[in-house]
Design a protein around this motif. Structure first.
Motif, short mmCIF file in Angstrom:
data_model
loop_
_atom_site.label_atom_id
_atom_site.label_comp_id
_atom_site.label_asym_id
_atom_site.label_seq_id
_atom_site.Cartn_x
_atom_site.Cartn_y
_atom_site.Cartn_z
N CYS A 1 -0.06 -1.05 -0.08
CA CYS A 1 -0.08 0.01 0.29
C CYS A 1 0.73 1.17 -0.21
O CYS A 1 2.20 0.85 0.91
N SER A 2 1.08 2.40 -0.45
CA SER A 2 0.98 3.36 -1.29
C SER A 2 0.70 4.67 -0.80
O SER A 2 0.51 5.65 -0.73
N TYR A 3 -0.77 4.44 -0.24
CA TYR A 3 -2.36 5.10 -0.17
C TYR A 3 -2.29 5.66 1.26
O TYR A 3 -1.47 4.65 2.02
N VAL A 4 -2.01 6.97 1.46
CA VAL A 4 -2.24 7.77 2.94
C VAL A 4 -3.77 8.21 3.27
O VAL A 4 -4.35 9.09 2.49
N HIS A 5 -4.60 8.56 4.45
CA HIS A 5 -5.30 9.63 4.34
C HIS A 5 -5.54 9.73 5.72
O HIS A 5 -4.71 9.73 6.55
N ALA A 6 -5.35 10.97 5.51
CA ALA A 6 -5.38 12.43 6.51
C ALA A 6 -6.75 12.58 7.34
O ALA A 6 -7.28 13.19 6.45
N ALA A 7 -7.22 12.24 8.19
CA ALA A 7 -7.91 12.50 8.79
C ALA A 7 -8.25 14.04 10.06
O ALA A 7 -9.02 14.36 10.04
N THR B 1 1.56 19.47 6.79
CA THR B 1 2.61 18.74 7.63
C THR B 1 3.48 17.26 7.78
O THR B 1 4.42 16.92 7.30
N VAL B 2 2.37 15.84 7.30
CA VAL B 2 3.04 14.95 7.88
C VAL B 2 3.40 14.56 6.43
O VAL B 2 4.17 13.76 6.80
N PHE B 3 2.50 14.94 5.73
CA PHE B 3 2.76 14.34 4.13
C PHE B 3 2.96 15.05 3.00
O PHE B 3 2.15 15.67 2.21
N PRO B 4 4.11 16.24 3.15
CA PRO B 4 3.98 17.26 2.21
C PRO B 4 3.90 17.03 1.24
O PRO B 4 4.71 18.03 0.10
N ASP B 5 4.85 16.19 0.41
CA ASP B 5 4.66 15.65 -0.11
C ASP B 5 3.15 15.48 -1.07
O ASP B 5 3.51 15.37 -3.11
N ILE B 6 2.28 15.31 -0.89
CA ILE B 6 1.40 15.71 -1.03
C ILE B 6 0.30 17.22 -1.41
O ILE B 6 -0.16 16.97 -0.50
N GLU B 7 0.43 17.13 -2.65
CA GLU B 7 -0.21 18.58 -3.51
C GLU B 7 -1.93 18.50 -3.24
O GLU B 7 -2.42 19.88 -2.78
N ASN B 8 -2.49 17.58 -3.51
CA ASN B 8 -3.50 17.74 -3.60
C ASN B 8 -4.31 16.84 -2.88
O ASN B 8 -3.94 15.28 -3.70
N THR C 1 -1.45 5.45 7.66
CA THR C 1 -0.18 6.19 7.00
C THR C 1 0.54 4.57 6.64
O THR C 1 0.06 3.64 6.54
N THR C 2 1.55 4.76 6.06
CA THR C 2 2.83 3.44 5.87
C THR C 2 3.53 3.01 6.30
O THR C 2 4.17 4.21 6.99
N ASP D 1 7.74 8.60 10.63
CA ASP D 1 8.80 9.82 10.68
C ASP D 1 8.17 10.42 12.23
O ASP D 1 7.32 11.17 12.13
N SER D 2 10.06 10.24 13.53
CA SER D 2 9.00 10.42 14.49
C SER D 2 8.73 11.76 14.83
O SER D 2 7.09 11.64 15.59
N ASP D 3 8.80 13.32 14.34
CA ASP D 3 7.95 14.50 15.11
C ASP D 3 6.79 13.99 13.82
O ASP D 3 5.17 14.61 14.59
N LYS D 4 6.34 13.29 13.00
CA LYS D 4 5.32 13.44 12.14
C LYS D 4 4.26 12.59 12.48
O LYS D 4 3.02 12.70 12.80
N PHE D 5 4.64 11.54 13.39
CA PHE D 5 4.02 10.75 14.15
C PHE D 5 3.22 10.88 14.97
O PHE D 5 2.04 11.08 15.49
N LYS D 6 4.45 11.83 16.14
CA LYS D 6 4.39 12.76 17.23
C LYS D 6 2.91 13.56 17.51
O LYS D 6 1.44 13.32 18.04
#
Length: 200
Positions: free
Chosen positions: A111-117, A123-130, A163-164, A169-174
């Motif tokens: 799985c390469s997909y993430v979901h930010a609820a 901040t957590v997924f800066p590489d995803i623009e849309n 997330t996958t 990443d420690s800061d983002k997972f916190k």
């Protein structure tokens, strides 16, 4: 950042013990969360009924935690104990209040997909623009190994972030844990699915 939270880790012990132990070591080394989960051998499931096991998980382990982390591998959705742990994490009981939930998709799911609820998308997924809304079929396609109870709740809008393993990443997972903790009381979970009676 807020204080360190006590987290319950739900996972399929036979397949994914290495990931659980690795996550706990990483969390301890980086001061991310306190582990409050069930370890292999903690519950004598050979001599207890299903109801007794559910009660122990709910009243002795989940009661002391506020965020549940679900490790999802290819066989996780087939395990009744994982389903019970997810259900109990969502339930707002007298001894254990409902928890925030975060899902980590393990490498074997491909799985390469993430979901930010929550509010941490950029901040957590800066590489995803849309970010786009998905249909129920698209959720099914993206997360074929997701336990049904989690998938149903994500579709219904419950605040469950995904997330996958390779994105940890420690800061983002916190931050994800803090957000799940902060939103747990207002999160409306869907209980329409019956609890699993047997492993699939």
């Amino acid at each position: 950042m807020e204080e360190k939270h006590r987290c319950f880790i739900s996972y399929y012990h036979f397949d994914d013990q290495w990931y659980k132990e690795t996550l706990v070591r990483w969390a301890k080394a980086n001061d991310i969360f306190i582990d409050g989960s069930v370890d292999t051998g903690d519950i004598d499931d050979d001599n207890l009924t299903d109801e007794q096991i559910r009660e122990i998980i709910r009243d002795e382990y989940l009661a002391d935690t506020t965020v549940t982390i679900v490790l999802v591998g290819p066989n996780t959705k087939k395990r009744k104990h994982v389903d019970w742990e997810i259900y109990s994490s969502m339930f707002d009981g007298k001894k254990n209040k409902k928890s925030g939930i975060i899902v980590i998709m393990l490498p074997e799911t491909n799985c390469s997909y993430v979901h930010a609820a929550h509010g941490e998308q950029k901040t957590v997924f800066p590489d995803i623009e849309n970010w786009t809304s998905l249909s129920e079929q698209e959720y099914d396609y993206r997360y074929p190994f997701m336990p049904k109870r989690l998938l149903k709740n994500i579709k219904s809008g419950a605040k469950i972030s995904v997330t996958t393993w390779d994105r940890l990443d420690s800061d983002k997972f916190k931050m994800m844990i803090d957000d799940a903790y902060n939103d747990r009381a207002s999160c409306k979970y869907d209980f329409s699915l019956p609890m699993m009676r047997r492993n699939l």
